[in-house]
Each structure stands twice: as C-alpha cells, then as structure tokens.
Design an enzyme around this catalytic site. Structure first.
Site, PDB file in Angstrom:
ATOM      1  CG  HIS A   1      -4.091   9.598   0.827  1.00 17.23           C
ATOM      2  ND1 HIS A   1      -2.806   9.777   0.738  1.00 17.23           N
ATOM      3  CD2 HIS A   1      -4.385   9.324   2.204  1.00 17.23           C
ATOM      4  CE1 HIS A   1      -2.587   9.262   1.846  1.00 17.23           C
ATOM      5  NE2 HIS A   1      -3.251   8.956   2.773  1.00 17.23           N
TER       6      HIS A   1
ATOM      7  CE1 TYR B   1       0.793   7.498   3.466  1.00 18.86           C
ATOM      8  CE2 TYR B   1       1.323   5.503   2.429  1.00 18.86           C
ATOM      9  CZ  TYR B   1       0.554   6.141   3.056  1.00 18.86           C
ATOM     10  OH  TYR B   1      -0.766   5.843   3.407  1.00 18.86           O
TER      11      TYR B   1
ATOM     12  CG  ASP C   1      -1.888   1.426   1.186  1.00 21.56           C
ATOM     13  OD1 ASP C   1      -2.785   1.130   0.526  1.00 21.56           O
ATOM     14  OD2 ASP C   1      -1.531   2.197   1.807  1.00 21.56           O
TER      15      ASP C   1
ATOM     16  CE  LYS D   1      -3.683   4.897   0.829  1.00 23.77           C
ATOM     17  NZ  LYS D   1      -2.223   4.483   1.063  1.00 23.77           N
TER      18      LYS D   1
END
Length: 323
Positions: free
Chosen positions: A119, A57, A52, A86
């Site tokens: 997200h 990030y 994931d 995402k």
C-alpha cells in the site's frame, strides 16, 4: 463497433504477472460497509470489471459480498473480474505478509487475487493498530524491515497461484527504481496519484520501459482545490466533444496508456465514469501542452500516512479515489 466505443473495455496485458488489467477501475475506499456493498454492486452492473480494494479500507468483506452476489446470480464469473487488494504498512515484516494476504482473501471470499500491492513503501510498527502513534501523536515507523524484504515476501506469495501479480502503490520513481533493480519478479502494477495536474510523465516513461502498468488514483483530482474538473482546458474539451469533464479526464488517462481508478456511491456518477469514449488527438495535445497547474493532492508518497482515508465516516467528495 466504432473504436471510440471500445475505450472503456481496454485491457492492458501484464508483463510481470498473469492476465490483463482492465484500464477502467472502480476504487472501493468507501467508509460505510453498506454503501460499499451497494456501490460495488452498481459498479459491476454498469460494466466495471476491475475492483481495487485494501486491507486498510476495512471493507473487504462488503466488497466480497457484492462479488458473491454477482457470481451466484450468474451475471459475472470470477475470471471476468480483476481484483486488487493491498498490504497495509503494519504488516511489512516478512512473517506478517502471508497471514495478511490470507486474511484479505478470506474477507473477499476469493481463492486468489489478480494483484497484491504494497500500500505504501513505509513500514509502521507491527501490531493491531493501523496507525501506531507515540505520545506526541507521531506515527511510529518500523526500522526493523526494508522495502526489499517486504517485496521478497510478495514474490514468494506468487508461488502457489493465489496471487497472480504483485506491485507497489504510493511510491516515488526513486524508490521504484530500487525495487526494480533487485526484484526477482518485477512489479506488474504501480498505483500512484495522477491526473493532468500531476501527470507523472517521467514515472510513466520508466514504467513503460520496464513493462509496468501505471495506474492512476485520484484521476479526477479527488474534488480538491484547485479542481481539475473545472480547469478551462478540460471544460472546453468536454463541451466540444459532448462529454462531461470527468469523462474527458478518464479518457485521457486510458489514451496515454495508464489504468485509472474512480470511486463514487452515486449510481449516475458510477455509470458516467464507466461510459468513456476516445478523445481526438488535438484534445490530448491541449491537455498536455495547455495545462500549467502542477499540484499533488495526497502527501502519502512522502509519509506513508494516507491523505484520503477518513478516520470517521464523511460525505463523499466529487471524484474520489483511494489512499
């Protein structure tokens, strides 16, 4: 092979997309790219087949490197993996969705992703800043786009085969109902915080009825107080069945029909989080009926501002999860 030995290999077929999602997933919210690459490599080695990721990030390239190493070594083939990433809040406007998706593909060094999630349901002011803020330090939201418009853009992404399924993250049941009501392609996956202190039974029932997979992040409570890992019901079951509290929590997640995510940079813990076994029915009942604590650890569902993503590197709490 005994049934309890196969729980870690559970795959849940996607009703609204192609393929099946491995219930046991590895989250890649790790601030340092070098640590991300090593942890992802370890996760693949111990058996995780679901990664994931997220644009937010800032480490998709490191995850991509780890995957490429495994592909080139011949230990894993692309079709063995289920990869999610995402769309961040600043890219909700329809014209920004496809470029953001393609940028994620390039960083991950993939031809396609298995699932692409929004997200959070909150649109932020478009631009290069992940967290656009005003003079008072408050997030600047984007009132010029609706979640439905963003969803339509995700639906269009599925037309060329590079996006195998789409879904939502950090969403309330109310907002999910709104999207399901108007969707041409229903969400395949909904990713939310969930653990015995936040079981989300009503949301899970709705997802089951709609053929949507509910995926739990912070499945171990993200190491926050009160610690679900230290709950007396969980620790008593762990002692009885000869498993760790983390393994009890993760087995519970799969046996109730959800997928889950855990994150760690510690090889021993990564392996522990994969090596789950089925719990007896009485243990599942004890968790459902015996735990009275109710708490949400991450307020992202209310604001769109992540509760767990650090602004600067920090030490890893036990039982981390994304967002």
């Amino acid at each position: 092979m005994a049934p309890q030995d196969t729980l870690r290999y559970t795959r849940i077929p996607l009703t609204h997309g192609s393929g099946a999602i491995p219930a046991v997933g590895f989250g890649t919210l790790i601030p340092d790219p070098v640590a991300t690459r090593q942890a992802t490599r370890t996760a693949l080695e111990v058996g995780f087949r679901h990664l994931d990721c997220a644009e937010r990030y800032r480490n998709e390239a490191a995850v991509g490197e780890a995957m490429q190493e495994a592909f080139e070594a011949g230990t894993i083939q692309r079709q063995d993996l289920f990869v999610t990433t995402k769309l961040w809040n600043t890219n909700h406007r329809p014209e920004r969705v496809k470029p953001a998706f393609e940028a994620s593909l390039r960083r991950l060094r993939l031809d396609y992703v298995d699932c692409y999630l929004i997200h959070t349901p909150f649109a932020f002011q478009p631009g290069e800043e992940f967290h656009p803020t005003d003079e008072q330090g408050q997030v600047i939201y984007d009132s010029g786009v609706t979640l439905t418009e963003t969803w339509r853009a995700l639906e269009r992404l599925m037309e060329d085969g590079r996006c195998r399924s789409i879904g939502l993250s950090d969403i309330s049941l109310e907002k999910l109902r709104e999207i399901v009501a108007v969707a041409r392609i229903k969400p395949a996956v909904v990713q939310v915080e969930s653990h015995p202190y936040l079981p989300e039974w009503e949301l899970l029932d709705f997802c089951r009825a709609q053929g949507i997979v509910l995926q739990a992040f912070a499945a171990l409570g993200h190491g926050m107080e009160p610690k679900v890992l230290d709950d007396p019901v969980i620790t008593a079951i762990a002692q009885r069945v000869g498993k760790t509290p983390a393994q009890v929590l993760l087995a519970w997640a799969v046996q109730r029909g959800t997928a889950f995510l855990t994150t760690s940079t510690t090889p021993r813990r990564i392996q522990e989080n994969f090596e789950i076994s089925a719990l007896p029915e009485d243990a599942l009942r004890e968790i459902r009926d015996g735990i009275k604590t109710s708490i949400r650890f991450n307020a992202v569902v209310e604001t769109g501002v992540p509760g767990f993503i650090p602004r600067a590197p920090r030490a890893e709490p036990k039982g981390t999860g994304p967002h």
